[in-house]
Design a protein around this motif. Sequence first.
Motif, mmCIF file in Angstrom:
data_model
loop_
_atom_site.group_PDB
_atom_site.id
_atom_site.type_symbol
_atom_site.label_atom_id
_atom_site.label_comp_id
_atom_site.label_asym_id
_atom_site.label_seq_id
_atom_site.Cartn_x
_atom_site.Cartn_y
_atom_site.Cartn_z
ATOM 1 N N MET A 125 0.791 -1.295 -0.006
ATOM 2 C CA MET A 125 0.086 0.000 -0.051
ATOM 3 C C MET A 125 0.985 1.100 -0.022
ATOM 4 O O MET A 125 1.775 1.461 0.912
ATOM 5 N N ASN A 126 0.762 1.985 -0.846
ATOM 6 C CA ASN A 126 1.586 3.233 -0.994
ATOM 7 C C ASN A 126 0.908 4.393 -0.189
ATOM 8 O O ASN A 126 0.088 4.094 0.607
ATOM 9 N N HIS A 127 1.746 5.327 0.057
ATOM 10 C CA HIS A 127 1.485 6.646 1.166
ATOM 11 C C HIS A 127 0.276 7.155 0.884
ATOM 12 O O HIS A 127 -0.588 7.144 1.873
ATOM 13 N N ALA A 128 -0.106 7.416 -0.344
ATOM 14 C CA ALA A 128 -1.384 7.940 -0.503
ATOM 15 C C ALA A 128 -2.880 7.126 -0.163
ATOM 16 O O ALA A 128 -3.934 7.594 0.462
ATOM 17 N N GLU A 129 -2.376 5.719 -0.435
ATOM 18 C CA GLU A 129 -3.654 4.759 -0.084
ATOM 19 C C GLU A 129 -3.611 4.603 1.393
ATOM 20 O O GLU A 129 -4.619 4.500 1.968
ATOM 21 N N ARG A 130 -2.608 4.853 2.220
ATOM 22 C CA ARG A 130 -2.536 4.660 3.550
ATOM 23 C C ARG A 130 -3.354 5.884 4.333
ATOM 24 O O ARG A 130 -4.134 5.915 5.082
#
Length: 128
Positions: free
Chosen positions: A1-6
């Motif tokens: 999970m990338n930063h924006a998804e988190r």
Amino acid sequence: MNHAERESSARQLIRRHQESVGAILDQLQGRGHMLQGSVYTRRRRCGKPECRCVRGRLHQDRVLGIRRAGRVVVRCLDAVEDTATEEAALAWRLFRRRRHDLAATCRALLRTVDRLGRLRQATPEGLR
């Protein structure tokens, strides 16, 4: 999970916590009386030597137990007040349970808000 998804996941979780808090607050604002105590059936012997309770058929009555100054005070209930008193005692227990749920949800909400804050915190380019 990338930063924006988190970050997105944290925001969605905050929204769910917010909805839960609203629902719990709606329930806590109910109407009717509450009574901090317990209604139960008491079974006991009277002490008379020829009574049926000596042979094991104990006397029973509905009572309200309330804690006062560290001691339990017991009061007998008649048939008329039994139902209303039991409902008021149940309302108190439900109120306390929902209050506990509210506290737990608010703690979870604050943890999620803190997590989102850490995720949104920018790092200056020169300090990486």
